[in-house]
Design a protein around this motif. Structure first.
Motif, PDB file in Angstrom:
ATOM      1  N   PRO A  46       0.779  -1.291  -0.012  1.00  0.00           N
ATOM      2  CA  PRO A  46       0.049  -0.026  -0.026  1.00  0.00           C
ATOM      3  C   PRO A  46       0.784   1.389   0.027  1.00  0.00           C
ATOM      4  O   PRO A  46       0.551   2.169  -0.641  1.00  0.00           O
ATOM      5  CB  PRO A  46      -0.822   0.056   1.409  1.00  0.00           C
ATOM      6  CG  PRO A  46      -0.865  -1.528   1.364  1.00  0.00           C
ATOM      7  CD  PRO A  46       0.544  -2.140   1.161  1.00  0.00           C
ATOM      8  N   ILE A  47       1.839   1.177   0.669  1.00  0.00           N
ATOM      9  CA  ILE A  47       2.810   2.379   0.853  1.00  0.00           C
ATOM     10  C   ILE A  47       3.335   2.757  -0.532  1.00  0.00           C
ATOM     11  O   ILE A  47       3.495   3.571  -0.962  1.00  0.00           O
ATOM     12  CB  ILE A  47       3.974   1.986   1.775  1.00  0.00           C
ATOM     13  CG1 ILE A  47       3.316   2.109   3.295  1.00  0.00           C
ATOM     14  CG2 ILE A  47       4.982   3.428   1.872  1.00  0.00           C
ATOM     15  CD1 ILE A  47       4.288   1.585   4.337  1.00  0.00           C
ATOM     16  N   LEU A  48       3.927   1.448  -1.182  1.00  0.00           N
ATOM     17  CA  LEU A  48       4.653   1.668  -2.520  1.00  0.00           C
ATOM     18  C   LEU A  48       3.477   2.170  -3.522  1.00  0.00           C
ATOM     19  O   LEU A  48       3.836   2.928  -4.518  1.00  0.00           O
ATOM     20  CB  LEU A  48       5.315   0.509  -2.903  1.00  0.00           C
ATOM     21  CG  LEU A  48       6.344  -0.239  -1.958  1.00  0.00           C
ATOM     22  CD1 LEU A  48       6.899  -1.526  -2.437  1.00  0.00           C
ATOM     23  CD2 LEU A  48       7.559   0.780  -1.736  1.00  0.00           C
ATOM     24  N   PHE A  60      -7.165   3.772   2.851  1.00  0.00           N
ATOM     25  CA  PHE A  60      -7.046   2.240   2.953  1.00  0.00           C
ATOM     26  C   PHE A  60      -7.752   1.674   3.830  1.00  0.00           C
ATOM     27  O   PHE A  60      -8.663   2.399   4.514  1.00  0.00           O
ATOM     28  CB  PHE A  60      -5.540   2.360   3.335  1.00  0.00           C
ATOM     29  CG  PHE A  60      -4.340   2.993   2.760  1.00  0.00           C
ATOM     30  CD1 PHE A  60      -3.528   2.279   2.097  1.00  0.00           C
ATOM     31  CD2 PHE A  60      -4.294   4.566   3.149  1.00  0.00           C
ATOM     32  CE1 PHE A  60      -2.375   2.694   1.382  1.00  0.00           C
ATOM     33  CE2 PHE A  60      -3.175   5.174   2.413  1.00  0.00           C
ATOM     34  CZ  PHE A  60      -2.433   4.513   1.558  1.00  0.00           C
ATOM     35  N   MET A  61      -7.859   0.363   3.723  1.00  0.00           N
ATOM     36  CA  MET A  61      -8.809  -0.345   4.595  1.00  0.00           C
ATOM     37  C   MET A  61      -7.578  -1.186   5.560  1.00  0.00           C
ATOM     38  O   MET A  61      -6.677  -1.628   4.976  1.00  0.00           O
ATOM     39  CB  MET A  61      -9.535  -1.579   3.917  1.00  0.00           C
ATOM     40  CG  MET A  61     -10.586  -1.245   3.028  1.00  0.00           C
ATOM     41  SD  MET A  61     -11.564  -2.448   2.179  1.00  0.00           S
ATOM     42  CE  MET A  61     -12.553  -1.674   1.360  1.00  0.00           C
ATOM     43  N   SER A  79      -4.372   9.317   7.981  1.00  0.00           N
ATOM     44  CA  SER A  79      -3.765   8.774   6.523  1.00  0.00           C
ATOM     45  C   SER A  79      -4.996   8.102   5.775  1.00  0.00           C
ATOM     46  O   SER A  79      -4.726   7.437   4.707  1.00  0.00           O
ATOM     47  CB  SER A  79      -2.637   7.705   6.835  1.00  0.00           C
ATOM     48  OG  SER A  79      -1.762   8.328   7.608  1.00  0.00           O
ATOM     49  N   HIS A  80      -6.314   8.707   6.105  1.00  0.00           N
ATOM     50  CA  HIS A  80      -7.145   8.124   5.397  1.00  0.00           C
ATOM     51  C   HIS A  80      -7.531   6.751   5.473  1.00  0.00           C
ATOM     52  O   HIS A  80      -8.355   6.137   4.493  1.00  0.00           O
ATOM     53  CB  HIS A  80      -7.183   8.367   3.838  1.00  0.00           C
ATOM     54  CG  HIS A  80      -6.848   9.987   3.722  1.00  0.00           C
ATOM     55  ND1 HIS A  80      -7.291  10.990   4.277  1.00  0.00           N
ATOM     56  CD2 HIS A  80      -5.722  10.514   2.743  1.00  0.00           C
ATOM     57  CE1 HIS A  80      -6.638  12.115   3.944  1.00  0.00           C
ATOM     58  NE2 HIS A  80      -5.917  11.944   2.991  1.00  0.00           N
ATOM     59  N   ILE A 109      -7.054   2.065  -2.292  1.00  0.00           N
ATOM     60  CA  ILE A 109      -6.504   0.585  -2.557  1.00  0.00           C
ATOM     61  C   ILE A 109      -7.240  -0.391  -2.074  1.00  0.00           C
ATOM     62  O   ILE A 109      -7.393  -0.478  -1.005  1.00  0.00           O
ATOM     63  CB  ILE A 109      -5.077   1.217  -2.064  1.00  0.00           C
ATOM     64  CG1 ILE A 109      -4.152   2.195  -2.694  1.00  0.00           C
ATOM     65  CG2 ILE A 109      -4.267  -0.340  -2.173  1.00  0.00           C
ATOM     66  CD1 ILE A 109      -2.921   2.474  -2.176  1.00  0.00           C
ATOM     67  N   VAL A 110      -7.254  -1.422  -2.825  1.00  0.00           N
ATOM     68  CA  VAL A 110      -7.942  -2.600  -2.422  1.00  0.00           C
ATOM     69  C   VAL A 110      -7.225  -3.764  -2.965  1.00  0.00           C
ATOM     70  O   VAL A 110      -6.815  -3.983  -3.788  1.00  0.00           O
ATOM     71  CB  VAL A 110      -9.489  -2.634  -2.926  1.00  0.00           C
ATOM     72  CG1 VAL A 110     -10.046  -4.080  -2.485  1.00  0.00           C
ATOM     73  CG2 VAL A 110     -10.220  -1.571  -2.423  1.00  0.00           C
TER      74      VAL A 110
END
Length: 204
Positions: A46-48, A60-61, A79-80, A109-110
């Motif tokens: 997720p970071i990348l 993000f979940m 950070s949402h 992002i999923v």
């Protein structure tokens, strides 16, 4: 504000630890916000992905257990990220990202498979795409999947694919869901072959 503050710090940390983040086909990302869908291969993906698709900001979940730590809770909330109870997912799992996507400021992002050790695709991403009317953008990560490998500074590759659109009129039957699952899987397979046909992922 916090997201924009933490992003360059995350970019610097990634550069110090590895220094070899390569982004491919960013031009395939459509205008506006969207839903990044990827096979789950590492915990740092997720970071990348967020760094690769900058300046877009992402929701993000995150599993609800992470929010029990006050420091992590502060970081995640700013950070949402939003909590998800994997054992008893409620309607908020869909409502929160759909609302955020409709507002147009954030993307999502999923990981449709849910975990790094599963290849079964869940329906959530397609349902969110349908109800928000935002495209699914396939993306894959190729690179080290262990922290030890990351520190060896092996190249990390991020490759974006062509967007997938879900018609609002599409009924979410098992048959239609299977068709979208197949389309996503084929998109990931195509990206893997396009980027490096010799890459093979093994869950650690």
């Amino acid at each position: 504000m916090f997201y924009r503050f933490i992003r360059p710090i995350a970019r610097f940390i990634v550069w110090v630890l590895n220094g070899h983040l390569h982004v491919h086909h960013k031009d395939r990302i459509p205008d506006g916000n969207y839903i990044l869908v990827a096979p789950h291969r590492t915990w740092w993906e997720p970071i990348l992905f967020a760094l690769a698709a900058s300046p877009m900001e992402f929701m993000f979940m995150a599993k609800i257990e992470l929010f029990k730590n006050p420091v992590l809770r502060f970081i995640l909330n700013h950070s949402h990220a939003f909590p998800v109870d994997r054992q008893n997912p409620g309607p908020s799992v869909l409502k929160i990202p759909i609302k955020g996507l409709k507002e147009g400021k954030l993307s999502l992002i999923v990981f449709p498979s849910g975990t790094r050790h599963s290849s079964d695709l869940k329906a959530g991403a397609v349902v969110i795409a349908k109800l928000s009317q935002k495209p699914l953008v396939p993306v894959i990560y190729q690179g080290p999947v262990t922290f030890k490998g990351l520190l060896k500074r092996k190249p990390m590759e991020i490759c974006f694919g062509e967007p997938i659109y879900v018609d609002r009129k599409t009924k979410m039957t098992k048959e239609n869901q299977a068709l979208y699952d197949k389309e996503m899987q084929e998109a990931w397979d195509k990206l893997d072959k396009e980027q490096n046909p010799n890459f093979h992922y093994e869950a650690k």
